[in-house]
Design a protein around this motif. Structure first.
Motif, PDB file in Angstrom:
ATOM      1  N   TRP A  21      48.445  30.185  34.232  1.00  0.00           N
ATOM      2  CA  TRP A  21      48.503  31.607  33.947  1.00  0.00           C
ATOM      3  C   TRP A  21      47.090  32.180  33.932  1.00  0.00           C
ATOM      4  CZ3 TRP A  21      46.766  35.181  30.387  1.00  0.00           C
ATOM      5  CH2 TRP A  21      47.437  36.406  30.379  1.00  0.00           C
ATOM      6  N   VAL A  25      51.548  34.077  37.984  1.00  0.00           N
ATOM      7  CA  VAL A  25      52.410  35.266  38.010  1.00  0.00           C
ATOM      8  C   VAL A  25      52.297  35.862  39.419  1.00  0.00           C
ATOM      9  CG1 VAL A  25      52.844  37.532  36.972  1.00  0.00           C
ATOM     10  CG2 VAL A  25      51.954  35.667  35.550  1.00  0.00           C
ATOM     11  N   GLU A  48      60.950  43.807  36.440  1.00  0.00           N
ATOM     12  CA  GLU A  48      61.660  43.194  35.314  1.00  0.00           C
ATOM     13  C   GLU A  48      60.720  42.835  34.174  1.00  0.00           C
ATOM     14  OE1 GLU A  48      64.516  42.445  34.061  1.00  0.00           O
ATOM     15  OE2 GLU A  48      65.548  43.505  35.668  1.00  0.00           O
ATOM     16  N   ASN A  49      61.270  42.576  33.004  1.00  0.00           N
ATOM     17  CA  ASN A  49      60.504  42.038  31.881  1.00  0.00           C
ATOM     18  C   ASN A  49      59.857  40.730  32.338  1.00  0.00           C
ATOM     19  OD1 ASN A  49      63.170  43.046  29.722  1.00  0.00           O
ATOM     20  ND2 ASN A  49      61.178  43.982  29.823  1.00  0.00           N
ATOM     21  N   GLY A  50      58.594  40.586  32.041  1.00  0.00           N
ATOM     22  CA  GLY A  50      57.890  39.352  32.385  1.00  0.00           C
ATOM     23  C   GLY A  50      57.376  39.285  33.800  1.00  0.00           C
ATOM     24  N   SER A  51      57.517  40.368  34.575  1.00  0.00           N
ATOM     25  CA  SER A  51      57.075  40.319  35.977  1.00  0.00           C
ATOM     26  C   SER A  51      55.555  40.452  36.107  1.00  0.00           C
ATOM     27  CB  SER A  51      57.793  41.398  36.804  1.00  0.00           C
ATOM     28  OG  SER A  51      57.578  42.674  36.239  1.00  0.00           O
ATOM     29  N   GLY A  52      54.883  40.908  35.051  1.00  0.00           N
ATOM     30  CA  GLY A  52      53.415  40.928  35.097  1.00  0.00           C
ATOM     31  C   GLY A  52      52.786  42.312  35.037  1.00  0.00           C
ATOM     32  N   LYS A  53      53.562  43.332  34.740  1.00  0.00           N
ATOM     33  CA  LYS A  53      53.035  44.707  34.731  1.00  0.00           C
ATOM     34  C   LYS A  53      51.929  44.902  33.695  1.00  0.00           C
ATOM     35  CE  LYS A  53      57.049  46.417  33.711  1.00  0.00           C
ATOM     36  NZ  LYS A  53      57.709  45.095  33.523  1.00  0.00           N
ATOM     37  N   SER A  54      52.169  44.408  32.470  1.00  0.00           N
ATOM     38  CA  SER A  54      51.164  44.603  31.419  1.00  0.00           C
ATOM     39  C   SER A  54      49.902  43.812  31.730  1.00  0.00           C
ATOM     40  CB  SER A  54      51.707  44.158  30.056  1.00  0.00           C
ATOM     41  OG  SER A  54      52.771  44.986  29.673  1.00  0.00           O
ATOM     42  N   THR A  55      50.081  42.589  32.231  1.00  0.00           N
ATOM     43  CA  THR A  55      48.929  41.771  32.607  1.00  0.00           C
ATOM     44  C   THR A  55      48.059  42.543  33.600  1.00  0.00           C
ATOM     45  OG1 THR A  55      50.348  39.824  32.353  1.00  0.00           O
ATOM     46  CG2 THR A  55      48.291  39.511  33.579  1.00  0.00           C
ATOM     47  N   GLU A 164      54.214  51.603  29.762  1.00  0.00           N
ATOM     48  CA  GLU A 164      55.474  52.076  29.183  1.00  0.00           C
ATOM     49  C   GLU A 164      55.274  53.247  28.213  1.00  0.00           C
ATOM     50  OE1 GLU A 164      58.373  49.184  28.002  1.00  0.00           O
ATOM     51  OE2 GLU A 164      57.402  47.602  29.165  1.00  0.00           O
TER      52      GLU A 164
END
Ligand SMILES: Nc1ncnc2c1ncn2[C@@H]1O[C@H](COP(=O)(O)OP(=O)(O)OP(=O)(O)O)[C@@H](O)[C@H]1O
Ligand SMILES: [Mg+2]
Length: 245
Positions: A21, A25, A48-55, A164
Motif C-alpha cells: 500500500w 490500490v 466504491e468504498n475503498g477504491s482509493g478516492k481519499s488516498t 465527500e
C-alpha cells in the motif's frame, strides 16, 4: 485551471514497494508514469468504498501545500501532519497560471482542503481563526454548519480539494453546493472532489473520473454506475431489497 495532470515518477517508487500500500490500490498504481489528466476546472472522482478516492485527494492536497488536516492553503496556522507516502511523491503538472501561484510565496497558494475523516474536528477547531469563517458554526446544525463553511471558504480562483463534502447536506443544500462548485469552475478556480453523490457529480461541464479495479477512467455522468443504481432504486426499491431482506 491550475493543475492539468497528476503523476508519480516511476523512479520514486522502488520495485519492491509496489507490492505494498498505497501502490497496490489500482488508482494509485495508475499514476505511475504518464499519470492522469485533469481535463476540466471541476473534476469528480467517483468509485466504491475503498477504491482509493481519499488516498488520492489527500495526496493532491498535500502536494499543493494545503493544510493536510483540512483547511486553507498558505496558512501559517496549518496543522502539523506528516505527508503520506503518495503525497510525498505526487507530481502536479501546473498550468502557467498554476505555476505562478505555486512558485510564489506560500501565502499565494489559495485554496481549501476538506478532509473527510477530520471534517468535524476541523470545523470545531478553525471557526474564528484568521482567514477562516466568523459565523458561530458550533451553534448550527450539522448541515447548516458545513454549508456556512463552504460558502465562506470556497471563494475566488484557488485550488479546492474536497472529500465527500455532501456528507451532511440535504438534497436542497447539495444543489446549493452544485451551484457553488459550478461558479468556482467558471471563475478560474479548480475543484477536485471525491463523491458518492450523483447530485454533486452533475455540475455542468465537470469531468468525471471513475475509480475502481481498472484504475482511473474518464466517463460521462449519465454512464456512471451510481447514477444508474440511484435511478433504478428510486423507481423500484423492492427490486434491490428483495436480494437483501
Ligand atoms: N494508512 C493506510 N494503510 C494501509 N491501507 C490503507 C490506509 N489507508 C487506506 N488504506 C486502504 O486503501 C484503500 C483505499 O482507501 P481510501 O480511503 O482511499 O478509499 P475511498 O475510495 O476513499 O473509500 P470511501 O468511499 O469509503 O471513503 C482501502 O482498501 C483502505 O483499506
Ligand atoms: Mg474516502
Amino acid at each position: 485551471m491550475i493543475v492539468d495532470r497528476i503523476r508519480v515518477h516511476p523512479q520514486l517508487v522502488h520495485a519492491d514497494d509496489r507490492d505494498e500500500w498505497p501502490w497496490t490500490v489500482p488508482c494509485v498504481g495508475a499514476l505511475l508514469g504518464a499519470g492522469v489528466a485533469l481535463p476540466a476546472p471541476v473534476t469528480f472522482l467517483v468509485g466504491e468504498n475503498g477504491s482509493g478516492k481519499s488516498t488520492l485527494v489527500e495526496a493532491v492536497a498535500e502536494a499543493f501545500g494545503l493544510d493536510s488536516y483540512g483547511g486553507r492553503g498558505g496558512s501559517r496556522y496549518a496543522s502539523p501532519r506528516e505527508k503520506s507516502t503518495l503525497g510525498e511523491r505526487l507530481h502536479l503538472d501546473y498550468t502557467p497560471h498554476g505555476l505562478a501561484m505555486a512558485s510564489g510565496p506560500r501565502a499565494k497558494r489559495r485554496g481549501f482542503f476538506l478532509r473527510a475523516e477530520t471534517a468535524m474536528g476541523m470545523m470545531a477547531e478553525k471557526q474564528g481563526w484568521p482567514g477562516y469563517w466568523e459565523e458561530r458554526t458550533d451553534l448550527m446544525s450539522h448541515g447548516e454548519g458545513f454549508l456556512t463553511v463552504f460558502e465562506s471558504m470556497f471563494q475566488g480562483p484557488g485550488f479546492y480539494v474536497l472529500d465527500e463534502p455532501e456528507a451532511a447536506l440535504s438534497f436542497t443544500s447539495s444543489l446549493r453546493l452544485v451551484a457553488l462548485l459550478a461558479e468556482l469552475g467558471r471563475g478560474g478556480a479548480q475543484v477536485i472532489c471525491a463523491t458518492h453523490s450523483p447530485i454533486l457529480a452533475s455540475v455542468p461541464g465537470a469531468a468525471v473520473l471513475e475509480i475502481g479495479e481498472h484504475g482511473i477512467q474518464q466517463t460521462r455522468w449519465q454512464d456512471l454506475a451510481i447514477v444508474d443504481h440511484w435511478r433504478r432504486y428510486l423507481e423500484r426499491p423492492e427490486a434491490y431489497l428483495r436480494h437483501l431482506l
